[in-house]
Design a protein around this motif. Structure first.
Motif, mmCIF file in Angstrom:
data_model
loop_
_atom_site.group_PDB
_atom_site.id
_atom_site.type_symbol
_atom_site.label_atom_id
_atom_site.label_comp_id
_atom_site.label_asym_id
_atom_site.label_seq_id
_atom_site.Cartn_x
_atom_site.Cartn_y
_atom_site.Cartn_z
ATOM 1 N N ARG A 211 0.819 -1.219 0.000
ATOM 2 C CA ARG A 211 0.000 0.000 0.000
ATOM 3 C C ARG A 211 0.854 1.271 0.000
ATOM 4 N NH1 ARG A 211 -5.154 0.356 -1.112
ATOM 5 N NH2 ARG A 211 -5.744 1.635 0.658
ATOM 6 N N ILE A 212 2.063 1.188 0.563
ATOM 7 C CA ILE A 212 3.004 2.313 0.534
ATOM 8 C C ILE A 212 4.200 1.841 -0.289
ATOM 9 C CG2 ILE A 212 4.371 3.950 1.876
ATOM 10 C CD1 ILE A 212 2.594 3.439 4.256
ATOM 11 N N PRO A 213 4.263 2.172 -1.572
ATOM 12 C CA PRO A 213 5.220 1.535 -2.487
ATOM 13 C C PRO A 213 6.653 2.061 -2.361
ATOM 14 C CG PRO A 213 3.928 3.158 -3.671
ATOM 15 C CD PRO A 213 3.358 3.108 -2.277
ATOM 16 N N HIS B 71 0.582 9.388 1.905
ATOM 17 C CA HIS B 71 -0.015 8.145 2.379
ATOM 18 C C HIS B 71 -0.280 8.289 3.875
ATOM 19 C CE1 HIS B 71 2.027 6.974 -1.316
ATOM 20 N NE2 HIS B 71 1.331 5.859 -1.341
ATOM 21 N N ASN B 72 -1.430 7.796 4.317
ATOM 22 C CA ASN B 72 -1.808 7.922 5.723
ATOM 23 C C ASN B 72 -2.045 6.536 6.311
ATOM 24 O OD1 ASN B 72 -2.686 9.060 8.199
ATOM 25 N ND2 ASN B 72 -4.813 8.917 7.550
ATOM 26 N N LEU B 73 -1.229 6.164 7.305
ATOM 27 C CA LEU B 73 -1.382 4.862 7.969
ATOM 28 C C LEU B 73 -2.072 5.066 9.298
ATOM 29 C CD1 LEU B 73 1.053 1.900 8.186
ATOM 30 C CD2 LEU B 73 0.064 2.797 10.298
ATOM 31 N N TYR B 74 -3.174 4.355 9.496
ATOM 32 C CA TYR B 74 -3.875 4.371 10.775
ATOM 33 C C TYR B 74 -3.507 3.104 11.540
ATOM 34 C CZ TYR B 74 -7.701 3.325 14.010
ATOM 35 O OH TYR B 74 -8.426 2.957 15.110
ATOM 36 N N ALA C 207 -4.266 4.685 3.719
ATOM 37 C CA ALA C 207 -4.881 5.481 2.654
ATOM 38 C C ALA C 207 -3.814 5.895 1.654
ATOM 39 C CB ALA C 207 -5.571 6.714 3.235
ATOM 40 N N THR C 208 -4.064 5.653 0.405
ATOM 41 C CA THR C 208 -3.157 6.059 -0.669
ATOM 42 C C THR C 208 -3.489 7.496 -1.084
ATOM 43 O OG1 THR C 208 -4.656 5.298 -2.406
ATOM 44 C CG2 THR C 208 -3.103 3.679 -1.485
ATOM 45 N N PRO C 209 -2.634 8.111 -1.910
ATOM 46 C CA PRO C 209 -2.975 9.451 -2.416
ATOM 47 C C PRO C 209 -4.321 9.484 -3.129
ATOM 48 C CG PRO C 209 -0.664 8.970 -2.837
ATOM 49 C CD PRO C 209 -1.270 7.708 -2.314
ATOM 50 N N ARG D 123 -7.897 1.733 3.535
ATOM 51 C CA ARG D 123 -8.368 0.352 3.543
ATOM 52 C C ARG D 123 -7.321 -0.545 4.186
ATOM 53 N NH1 ARG D 123 -9.799 2.562 -1.473
ATOM 54 N NH2 ARG D 123 -11.980 2.293 -2.077
ATOM 55 N N PRO D 124 -7.746 -1.664 4.779
ATOM 56 C CA PRO D 124 -6.764 -2.586 5.355
ATOM 57 C C PRO D 124 -5.942 -3.255 4.264
ATOM 58 C CG PRO D 124 -8.976 -3.517 5.480
ATOM 59 C CD PRO D 124 -9.133 -2.106 5.026
ATOM 60 N N PRO D 125 -4.635 -3.371 4.435
ATOM 61 C CA PRO D 125 -3.830 -4.100 3.456
ATOM 62 C C PRO D 125 -4.045 -5.606 3.592
ATOM 63 C CG PRO D 125 -2.448 -3.422 5.284
ATOM 64 C CD PRO D 125 -3.814 -2.829 5.529
ATOM 65 N N ARG D 126 -3.497 -6.349 2.667
ATOM 66 C CA ARG D 126 -3.618 -7.808 2.703
ATOM 67 C C ARG D 126 -3.110 -8.340 4.040
ATOM 68 N NH1 ARG D 126 -3.257 -12.355 -1.196
ATOM 69 N NH2 ARG D 126 -2.433 -14.135 -0.046
ATOM 70 N N GLY D 127 -3.814 -9.336 4.563
ATOM 71 C CA GLY D 127 -3.421 -9.946 5.823
ATOM 72 C C GLY D 127 -3.970 -9.249 7.042
ATOM 73 N N THR D 128 -4.766 -8.209 6.841
ATOM 74 C CA THR D 128 -5.348 -7.455 7.954
ATOM 75 C C THR D 128 -6.872 -7.527 7.873
ATOM 76 O OG1 THR D 128 -3.476 -5.924 8.007
ATOM 77 C CG2 THR D 128 -5.509 -5.196 9.064
ATOM 78 N N ARG D 129 -7.496 -7.828 9.006
ATOM 79 C CA ARG D 129 -8.962 -7.847 9.080
ATOM 80 C C ARG D 129 -9.424 -6.683 9.958
ATOM 81 N NH1 ARG D 129 -11.366 -12.681 11.609
ATOM 82 N NH2 ARG D 129 -9.508 -12.699 12.933
#
Length: 545
Positions: A236-238, A346-349, A360-362, A374-380
Motif C-alpha cells: 500500500r506504501i510503495p 499516504h496515511n497509515l492508521y 490510505a493512498t494518495p 483500507r486494510p492491506p492484505r493480511g489485515t482484518r
C-alpha cells in the motif's frame, strides 16, 4: 492506482501468502538476482540472526556495503561500517548488562539509538525506547518498572534525571564537546570487532504508549514471523529498495520505529535529524535527494505553515512518498498538502498495540480526504457494537483489527480486549460503501450532550476547514444543564481574526445544534506531547483558568 494495475493485482488476493510476499518484495526491488557467494553469506546471516533487525543490516553489508545506512548531522555511516560498529558495541555492552535486565534508550533521532537497538538485538537483550518528552520522575519510574540496568542517553537529558538510581549504568550517545562520562563511541572504539555469538533468545523492543494522560505503559512489540508484514505495508506504501528516507517521526515512537524496520528490509538510507524544523526538513530533502519522508501530521502542518517563498527555495521533486501516522490526519490538511506537494501522501492508521489497521493512498485521500484508507492484505477490520455484534455498513461502532503484528501485551500484564482474534483499537469508526475506513474519535472521547452522542472530531474537522484556522482541538467538558458540552481550542493563522461567535456561526450549517462548541478558546499553540498528540488535560487546565 491505474485500472491496469488493479487488474494485475486483483488475482494476488487469492494467491498464497508466501507467493504474495515474494511478488511484492520483487516488485519493490528487495528480491532480485545476485551472485552465489553473496547468497551464501546472506544465508549464513539468516541462520545466525533469524528475522530480526540485525539480519536486515547484515544483508545490506553484503549486498551494498558502501551504501549509506544512516546520515545524521555528523555525517554518514555505510552498511559495512554499521555492521562492524554494532558488533563492537554489542561486545562492549555485554559486560555491562545485568542478566535479566534491559537496556533503556533516551535519545533523539541520530545514529546512536539505531546502533544501540541493533547491538542489543545481537546480544538478545530487550530494549526500552523512552519518550524524550517524559519528566525526570516518569523516566525514573519507567526505568524501575522495566528493570533497566543500562541507560543510553543523549547528554542533554542527564540534568533532567536527578532521581535516577545510582546503580543504573549511564552511557552517553550524543555529546557536544568533551566529556568524562562513558560514551557509545568509546565502547565501540575499545571493544572487539568479532561477531557476537547467536543470542539464545530474540530481543524485544518495548515501546511506551504515547497516550496523553497518566504514566505511559510499556508495550512489547512482537517479532515479525516472516517478511510478510513488511510486504503487507509495502503493498500500500510503495517504498522501493535503496530509498533515501527522511525519518522526522521520533524513533522511540511506533511510527519512527516502523520506518527503521522497513529501512532494514529495503536496504534504505535513514536520514535523521535530532530535532524537527520544517525548513530544515525541506533542506534535507533537497540536500540528500530524499525520496521518502516519515512524519506525524503536525509536522506536515508546520511545513505548510511556512511562507510560500520559503518553501519555494527548496527542490522537493525527488520526494515521491510522504508517509504520515501517529495521530489523526485532518481532511483539510491532507487536501492542502497534496495540492502543494502533489499526489505523494499516504496515511497509515494504527497504534502501538495493533501496529497497522488501514492505509490510505494518495488516490484514497483525493476521493475522501478524511479517510484512514483500507486494510492491506493480511489485515482484518471489523466495526462492532457494544455487544460485539457487527454494525451495518456506514454505521459508527468500535474498531477491531487483526494482523500478524498485534502486540504481545503490556509489560505490567495488561492486555487489550480481543474478539474473534481481533483486537480493540480503542477508537470509534465506520466503513463507507467503498470499503474505506473513517475514524471518528477515541471511544473515551465520545460525549453525551442532552441525550445525544457527540463525536468531537466532527466538530474539529468543521472548524479546521475555516481558512482563518491553523489548528484546532475539540474536547468534551462537564456541563450542568446538558451533562457534557464541547469546548474548541483554536489557533489562528498569522494576521487572521475571529471571535467565538463567528466560529460558531461559520460552522452552524455543517453541524447539528448539539455538536456546536459552547466554549471557543483562542491559543497561540496547542499543547502537544513529544509525538505530536494534543494533550487534553492541559486544554482543560487552560479552560479552568
Amino acid at each position: 492506482m491505474s485500472v491496469l494495475w488493479q487488474r494485475v493485482l486483483a488475482p494476488l488476493s487469492r494467491v498464497p501468502e508466501g507467493l504474495h510476499t515474494a511478488f511484492v518484495l520483487a516488485q519493490r526491488g528487495v528480491v532480485r538476482p545476485m551472485r552465489p557467494d553473496k547468497l551464501l553469506r546472506i544465508g549464513r546471516a539468516w541462520r545466525h540472526w533469524g528475522v530480526t533487525p540485525p539480519l536486515g543490516f547484515a544483508v545490506g553489508a553484503v549486498r551494498h556495503p558502501d551504501r549509506p545506512a544512516v546520515i545524521d548531522e555528523r555525517g554518514a555511516l555505510s552498511y559495512a561500517e554499521l555492521e562492524q560498529r554494532t558488533s563492537r558495541l554489542a561486545n562492549g555492552l555485554r559486560r555491562r548488562v545485568t542478566p535479566g535486565t534491559r537496556i533503556g534508550v533516551l535519545c533523539r533521532n541520530h545514529h546512536g539509538p539505531v546502533e544501540t537497538v541493533l547491538a542489543a538485538a545481537k546480544l538478545g537483550v530487550d530494549v526500552v525506547l523512552l519518550n524524550t518528552g517524559l519528566s525526570g520522575r516518569q523516566v525514573a519510574d519507567v526505568i524501575a518498572e522495566q528493570q533497566v540496568s543500562v541507560l543510553v542517553l543523549d547528554a542533554e537529558f542527564r540534568a533532567q534525571l536527578p532521581e535516577l538510581p545510582t546503580e543504573v549504568d549511564q552511557v552517553l550517545a550524543w555529546t557536544d564537546g568533551t566529556t568524562r562520562h562513558d560514551t557509545l563511541e568509546h565502547l565501540i572504539a575499545t571493544s572487539s570487532p568479532r561477531r557476537p555469538t547467536r543470542p539464545r533468545r530474540h530481543a524485544r523492543m518495548i515501546v511506551l504508549t504515547s497516550g496523553t494522560t497518566g504514566t505511559p505503559k510499556g508495550a512489547r512489540r512482537p517479532d515479525p514471523p516472516s517478511l510478510s508484514p513488511a510486504a503487507s505495508v509495502l503493498s500500500r506504501i510503495p517504498l522501493d529498495s535503496g530509498e533515501r528516507m527522511l525519518i522526522s517521526a521520533p524513533l522511540f515512537h511506533t511510527w519512527g520505529l516502523a520506518a527503521f524496520q522497513l529501512a532494514a528490509v529495503l536496504g534504505a538510507t535513514l536520514v535523521l535529524r535530532r530535532k524537527f524544523d520544517p525548513e530544515e526538513a525541506l533542506a534535507c530533502v533537497q540536500r540528500h535527494r530524499c525520496t521518502a519522508m516519515f512524519a506525524v501530521p503536525v509536522m506536515l502542518q508546520r511545513i505548510l505553515d511556512l511562507p510560500e517563498e520559503v518553501r519555494a527555495r527548496y527542490d522537493h521533486s525527488s520526494l515521491r512518498i510522504v508517509a504520515s501516522s501517529g495521530s489523526a490526519l485532518p481532511a483539510d490538511l491532507a487536501t492542502r498538502f497534496q495540492r502543494t506537494f502533489g499526489p505523494v501522501l499516504h496515511n497509515l492508521y494504527g497504534s502501538t498495540e495493533v501496529s497497522w489497521v488501514s492505509i490510505a493512498t494518495p488516490q484514497d485521500l483525493r476521493a475522501a480526504p478524511g479517510t484512514a484508507g483500507r486494510p492491506p492484505r493480511g489485515t482484518r477490520v471489523r466495526i462492532l457494537a457494544e455487544d460485539g455484534s457487527p454494525v451495518e455498513r456506514g454505521e459508527t461502532g468500535r474498531i477491531f483489527a487483526g494482523n500478524a503484528m498485534l502486540f504481545d501485551g503490556y509489560t505490567n500484564g495488561g492486555r487489550r480486549e480481543v474478539r474473534d482474534g481481533l483486537m480493540s483499537t480503542g477508537d470509534l469508526g465506520r466503513i463507507d460503501a467503498a470499503g474505506r475506513l473513517f475514524v471518528v474519535g477515541r471511544e473515551d472521547d465520545m460525549i453525551v450532550s442532552g441525550g445525544e452522542n457527540v463525536y468531537p472530531k466532527e466538530t474539529e474537522d468543521a472548524i479546521a476547514r475555516l481558512p482563518e484556522v491553523a489548528e484546532v482541538a475539540v474536547i468534551g467538558v462537564d456541563d450542568q444543564d446538558f451533562g457534557q458540552r464541547l469546548a474548541a481550542f483554536v489557533v489562528l493563522r498569522p494576521g487572521q481574526e475571529l471571535d467565538a461567535e463567528q466560529v460558531r456561526d461559520r460552522v452552524r450549517d455543517q453541524l447539528p445544534k448539539f455538536a456546536l462548541p459552547r466554549h471557543v478558546v483562542f491559543l497561540d499553540e496547542l499543547p502537544r506531547n513529544a509525538t505530536g498528540k494534543v494533550v487534553p488535560r492541559e486544554l482543560r487546565e487552560r479552560l479552568a483558568t
